[in-house]
Design a protein around this motif. Sequence first.
Motif, PDB file in Angstrom:
ATOM      1  N   GLY A  23     -11.890   1.975   1.793  1.00  0.00           N
ATOM      2  CA  GLY A  23     -12.449   1.816   0.470  1.00  0.00           C
ATOM      3  C   GLY A  23     -11.496   1.283  -0.582  1.00  0.00           C
ATOM      4  O   GLY A  23     -11.833   1.246  -1.765  1.00  0.00           O
ATOM      5  N   LYS A  24     -10.294   0.853  -0.156  1.00  0.00           N
ATOM      6  CA  LYS A  24      -9.316   0.366  -1.127  1.00  0.00           C
ATOM      7  C   LYS A  24      -8.847  -1.029  -0.748  1.00  0.00           C
ATOM      8  O   LYS A  24      -9.125  -1.533   0.334  1.00  0.00           O
ATOM      9  CB  LYS A  24      -8.120   1.319  -1.191  1.00  0.00           C
ATOM     10  N   GLN A  25      -8.111  -1.638  -1.667  1.00  0.00           N
ATOM     11  CA  GLN A  25      -7.594  -2.979  -1.413  1.00  0.00           C
ATOM     12  C   GLN A  25      -6.379  -2.929  -0.500  1.00  0.00           C
ATOM     13  O   GLN A  25      -5.674  -1.922  -0.422  1.00  0.00           O
ATOM     14  CB  GLN A  25      -7.216  -3.641  -2.742  1.00  0.00           C
ATOM     15  N   ARG A  26      -6.145  -4.046   0.157  1.00  0.00           N
ATOM     16  CA  ARG A  26      -4.958  -4.154   0.987  1.00  0.00           C
ATOM     17  C   ARG A  26      -3.712  -4.187   0.115  1.00  0.00           C
ATOM     18  O   ARG A  26      -3.696  -4.810  -0.949  1.00  0.00           O
ATOM     19  CB  ARG A  26      -5.048  -5.429   1.839  1.00  0.00           C
ATOM     20  N   GLU A  27      -2.649  -3.526   0.579  1.00  0.00           N
ATOM     21  CA  GLU A  27      -1.410  -3.458  -0.181  1.00  0.00           C
ATOM     22  C   GLU A  27      -0.218  -3.725   0.724  1.00  0.00           C
ATOM     23  O   GLU A  27      -0.201  -3.321   1.890  1.00  0.00           O
ATOM     24  CB  GLU A  27      -1.262  -2.072  -0.829  1.00  0.00           C
ATOM     25  N   GLY A  28       0.768  -4.406   0.174  1.00  0.00           N
ATOM     26  CA  GLY A  28       2.005  -4.608   0.904  1.00  0.00           C
ATOM     27  C   GLY A  28       2.855  -3.372   0.836  1.00  0.00           C
ATOM     28  O   GLY A  28       2.989  -2.762  -0.230  1.00  0.00           O
ATOM     29  N   ILE A  29       3.444  -2.966   1.959  1.00  0.00           N
ATOM     30  CA  ILE A  29       4.228  -1.749   1.963  1.00  0.00           C
ATOM     31  C   ILE A  29       5.667  -1.949   2.398  1.00  0.00           C
ATOM     32  O   ILE A  29       6.542  -1.154   2.046  1.00  0.00           O
ATOM     33  CB  ILE A  29       3.579  -0.647   2.828  1.00  0.00           C
ATOM     34  N   ALA A  30       5.955  -2.983   3.167  1.00  0.00           N
ATOM     35  CA  ALA A  30       7.328  -3.194   3.614  1.00  0.00           C
ATOM     36  C   ALA A  30       7.545  -4.656   3.966  1.00  0.00           C
ATOM     37  O   ALA A  30       6.663  -5.276   4.564  1.00  0.00           O
ATOM     38  CB  ALA A  30       7.642  -2.318   4.822  1.00  0.00           C
ATOM     39  N   GLY A  31       8.701  -5.187   3.579  1.00  0.00           N
ATOM     40  CA  GLY A  31       9.032  -6.568   3.873  1.00  0.00           C
ATOM     41  C   GLY A  31      10.427  -6.681   4.444  1.00  0.00           C
ATOM     42  O   GLY A  31      11.300  -5.845   4.160  1.00  0.00           O
ATOM     43  N   LEU A  32      10.638  -7.717   5.269  1.00  0.00           N
ATOM     44  CA  LEU A  32      11.933  -7.931   5.907  1.00  0.00           C
ATOM     45  C   LEU A  32      12.250  -9.420   5.885  1.00  0.00           C
ATOM     46  O   LEU A  32      11.544 -10.214   6.512  1.00  0.00           O
ATOM     47  CB  LEU A  32      11.891  -7.425   7.355  1.00  0.00           C
ATOM     48  N   ALA A  33      13.281  -9.790   5.145  1.00  0.00           N
ATOM     49  CA  ALA A  33      13.697 -11.181   5.092  1.00  0.00           C
ATOM     50  C   ALA A  33      14.631 -11.498   6.255  1.00  0.00           C
ATOM     51  O   ALA A  33      15.121 -10.589   6.941  1.00  0.00           O
ATOM     52  CB  ALA A  33      14.384 -11.461   3.752  1.00  0.00           C
ATOM     53  N   THR A  34      14.877 -12.775   6.469  1.00  0.00           N
ATOM     54  CA  THR A  34      15.694 -13.164   7.616  1.00  0.00           C
ATOM     55  C   THR A  34      17.158 -12.760   7.457  1.00  0.00           C
ATOM     56  O   THR A  34      17.876 -12.670   8.456  1.00  0.00           O
ATOM     57  CB  THR A  34      15.617 -14.679   7.841  1.00  0.00           C
ATOM     58  N   ASP A  35      17.590 -12.493   6.225  1.00  0.00           N
ATOM     59  CA  ASP A  35      18.971 -12.055   6.024  1.00  0.00           C
ATOM     60  C   ASP A  35      19.133 -10.551   6.217  1.00  0.00           C
ATOM     61  O   ASP A  35      20.222 -10.009   6.030  1.00  0.00           O
ATOM     62  CB  ASP A  35      19.464 -12.449   4.627  1.00  0.00           C
ATOM     63  N   GLY A  36      18.041  -9.897   6.594  1.00  0.00           N
ATOM     64  CA  GLY A  36      18.085  -8.458   6.832  1.00  0.00           C
ATOM     65  C   GLY A  36      17.726  -7.607   5.635  1.00  0.00           C
ATOM     66  O   GLY A  36      17.627  -6.383   5.757  1.00  0.00           O
ATOM     67  N   SER A  37      17.533  -8.215   4.481  1.00  0.00           N
ATOM     68  CA  SER A  37      17.147  -7.452   3.303  1.00  0.00           C
ATOM     69  C   SER A  37      15.720  -6.937   3.462  1.00  0.00           C
ATOM     70  O   SER A  37      14.880  -7.579   4.104  1.00  0.00           O
ATOM     71  CB  SER A  37      17.269  -8.299   2.036  1.00  0.00           C
ATOM     72  N   THR A  38      15.473  -5.760   2.904  1.00  0.00           N
ATOM     73  CA  THR A  38      14.166  -5.124   3.026  1.00  0.00           C
ATOM     74  C   THR A  38      13.641  -4.727   1.651  1.00  0.00           C
ATOM     75  O   THR A  38      14.398  -4.592   0.683  1.00  0.00           O
ATOM     76  CB  THR A  38      14.244  -3.869   3.901  1.00  0.00           C
ATOM     77  N   SER A  39      12.348  -4.534   1.595  1.00  0.00           N
ATOM     78  CA  SER A  39      11.708  -4.032   0.385  1.00  0.00           C
ATOM     79  C   SER A  39      10.605  -3.082   0.801  1.00  0.00           C
ATOM     80  O   SER A  39      10.007  -3.242   1.868  1.00  0.00           O
ATOM     81  CB  SER A  39      11.133  -5.175  -0.459  1.00  0.00           C
TER      82      SER A  39
END
Length: 124
Positions: A42-58
């Motif tokens: 019942g809710k919108q899709r949300e981003g929860i984790a990201g990984l860049a090619t340099d190894g940085s995360t969010s």
Amino acid sequence: QVRLAESGGGSVQTGGSLTLSCAASGYSVRDNCMAWFRQPPGKQREGIAGLATDGSTSYADSVKGRFTIYKDIAKNTLYLQMNSLKPEDTAVYQCTGADKWPGYNGVCPQYDYWGLGTQVTVSS
């Protein structure tokens, strides 16, 4: 042809752990920014984790300190380790990847490929 295939979802109790996998074919997890999204019922899709090619995360604040995104280049697979799961983590989880974008500070500029998703249900 690019294919991202999630697995590892299931039902767990509050406080439990799961590790989701996203196996890539026709696509390099080493060379591209990737991320995990989820869509609670019942809710919108949300981003929860990201990984860049340099190894940085969010991470989204809602999962920070509990979830870890990482990849295995040899297996060409992206993972999401989820600990201390809560009922509000119940959702369909999807992996996604950019097309030839490295990303920055763990954030992908766009998302070009998506998996079909895997269901995670956390019961209280």
